[in-house]
Write a protein that holds these residues in place. Structure first.
Motif: not given
Lengths: 283, 323
Positions: B63-65, B77-81, B270-272, B287-294
């Motif tokens: 959830w820290g993402f 290391v990636y975060g979505a905030l 932005t996410i998109a 990295f790919l998985h973080s972007l797919v998560m977004l």
């Protein structure tokens, strides 16, 4: 009292003119967009744009012939998948469905329609680009077809449903089977509307950029097969617009004009077709 | 014609396969059903693929993402905030601009304008919805951004510069420019759906208010608009869903800075747009998985809002009677 009345009348006048102003604002934005694009694009549009390949960065001249062909290829693939699937599924929803399952499909199609185009791009990347490990026109066309399907489904269903029940009953009463009725009576009666829905759908995906960025990617040369990265007008506009070169900006304007011309022509033409169709039916 | 002669024979002759197919509604039913089911399958596959291709990011960041501001390719290391913030902020400002103007136009087009004028105007506004988003982006880069840099943002800064929202250096690109172009892109949706909702209000509703001595505006605002309220909210949600998922135009003017800024003049992301810019270059799996998560976050966000919009629109159109 008369003070109050005057106040009410003033509010009335002010608010009504404000709503008018809002409309003027939104419509003038459209006119500004069109005008600015036509002016800038028209200035930049040359014959070479349609016939030549891009020059190397910073060098003046060249064109986007390959991207025009690429866009046509992508639309072709998308239409070859999306139109039949959407159409037949639409026929199911309007003619053969029961109650529960069509509801689910209709809802799913709406959901698919609302999925952001960039997410569709991710999906096409995962299922096509990742396994074969290279960008291709197939992946881009597949992504576009996913955007086309829900549009065609809804248009087909809507226009099939608008065919009067008496036409179906007439055909069934003559002994035709249900699918025969659908094929020879219902579909011909609504084909004009369905076709316009299809044209609008194709016009909509023709300008899509986001799903192509990492599926068909881009290419500065003629691509020899559909299995290769393929240039497209929208992606070229994006890449050229954010580049630092004036000549590329110029070409981006030209490409924008071509693309907008394509999309608006389709929209206006279908509108005219529908208008003429409804007036002849009434008369 | 032939079928008239058939019944007598067909009782003695076994029905051929061809004839069964020819008469076979069940086959037509099955074929069309399969195509319809393929839509369901492909949508389920989409959700499944998004989910499985985000597993690494879920496992590593949890959830820290969603609360992390890290976006570090070197250390993976990636975060979505910053992206969630940018997406929500730009869409929110876009709605603040677009809703009053959009609903105002819808009121004008449905209540005041004579139909000879309203028809063509509505068509023109609907054409705005057909313009590809990359063209909005192109126009924004060369017209909106310079305008914001030289006129709008300095003016805002001189008046409201004491608040953190309108302070800091001015670049032209940034949250506010992205919100402006989003507002322009959501107009057509808000206007056409709100107008439909307003047109669905029974004529008696207006006539009763006018007969009681209400002015035109009072009749509209107090009798007609409340009746169409749900549909108007539906149009706003529809515009919001469109703004959240909008990619190209925003990518071209937001400035692409993966950080959270209070100032609306600052560059953001932005996410998109981060997906659009970085997906093709995603080197590592995480990295790919973080972007797919977004992408998954964006997907869930838009379907929830779309569902709400459709529900609201459905509720009003079902209730309305007169057209």
């Amino acid at each position: 009292m008369s003070m109050h009345l005057r106040w009410r009348k003033t509010v009335n006048l002010v608010m009504l003119s404000l709503t008018g102003l809002c409309t003027v604002l939104t419509v003038s934005i459209l006119l500004l967009i069109l005008g600015y694009l036509v002016w800038n694009g028209g200035r930049s549009l040359t014959w070479a744009f349609f016939t030549q390949l891009p020059k190397s960065p910073g060098e003046a001249g060249g064109g986007m012939a390959h991207a025009i062909l690429g866009t046509a290829q992508l639309i072709g693939i998308a239409a070859a998948i999306g139109l039949p699937v959407g159409f037949i599924a639409g026929v199911y929803l309007a003619e053969f469905g029961g109650t529960t399952f069509p509801f689910v499909i209709r809802y799913t199609a709406d959901l698919l329609n609302g999925v952001p185009s960039i997410v569709i791009g991710i999906f096409a990347y995962i299922v096509i680009v990742l396994p074969v490990k290279h960008f291709s026109a197939w992946a881009g066309g597949f992504a576009l077809s996913l955007m086309l399907i829900p549009i065609v489904v809804r248009a087909t269903e809507q226009f099939l449903r608008s065919v009067p029940l008496s036409l179906r009953e007439g055909s069934l009463a003559l002994g035709a089977s249900q699918w025969r009725t659908v094929l020879s009576v219902v579909i011909p009666a609504s084909i004009r509307g369905i076709a316009t829905g299809m044209i609008l759908g194709v016009a909509r995906i023709a300008g899509e950029t986001a799903p192509l960025l990492f599926t068909s990617f881009g290419n500065n040369f003629w691509s020899s097969s559909l299995n290769q990265p393929t240039a497209s007008l929208p992606v070229m506009i994006f890449n050229y617009a954010i580049s630092p070169y004036d000549d590329w900006h110029r070409q981006a304007w030209a490409a924008g004009l071509v693309l907008l011309g394509l999309v608006l022509t389709a929209n206006i033409a279908t509108r005219l077709i529908l208008l003429r169709g409804s007036s002849t039916q009434r008369g | 014609m032939a079928s008239a002669a058939v019944p007598a024979e067909s009782t003695v002759r076994p029905v051929s396969l061809w004839r069964r197919v020819w008469k076979g509604d069940s086959i037509a039913h099955l074929v069309t059903f399969l195509f319809a089911a393929s839509i369901l399958l492909i949508t389920l596959l989409l959700i499944y693929q998004l989910f499985t291709h985000a597993t690494l990011a879920r496992q590593k960041f949890g959830w820290g993402f969603f609360t992390s501001q890290a976006w570090d390719h070197g250390n993976d290391v990636y975060g979505a905030l910053p992206f969630i913030y940018g997406t929500c902020l730009t869409s929110l400002i876009a709605l603040i601009i677009a809703v009053p103007i959009g609903v105002g136009s819808a009121i004008f087009l449905s209540e005041l304008a004579p139909s000879k004028l309203a028809g063509p105007l509505t068509f023109m506004i609907e054409l705005l919805a057909a313009v590809p988003s990359v063209i909005y982006g192109l126009l924004a880069i060369f017209t909106l951004v310079p305008l914001m840099r030289t006129v709008v943002e300095p003016a805002l800064k001189s008046v409201l510069g004491f608040t953190p929202l309108f302070s800091g250096p001015i670049y032209g690109v940034g949250y506010l420019s992205a919100a402006m172009i989003l507002a322009i892109m959501t107009f057509p949706f808000i206007i056409s759906v709100s107008r439909e909702a307003l047109l669905d209000v029974p004529r008696e509703q207006r006539e009763a208010a006018l007969a009681l001595g209400a002015t035109r505006w009072e009749a509209t605002w107090d009798a007609v608009v409340p009746f169409a309220k749900l549909g108007i909210f539906g149009s706003i949600f529809l515009g919001l869903a469109r703004a959240l998922g909008e990619t190209m135009a925003v990518t071209m003017v937001i400035g692409n800075d993966p950080a959270v800024h209070a100032s609306l003049f600052a560059s953001g992301y932005t996410i998109a747009s981060v997906i659009a810019n970085e997906f093709a270059e995603a080197g590592s799996d995480i990295f790919l998985h973080s972007l797919v998560m977004l992408g998954l976050v964006l997907f869930l966000l838009t379907i929830i809002i779309n569902a709400a919009a459709r529900l609201l629109i459905l509720l009003t159109t079902r209730r309305g009677t007169a057209r």
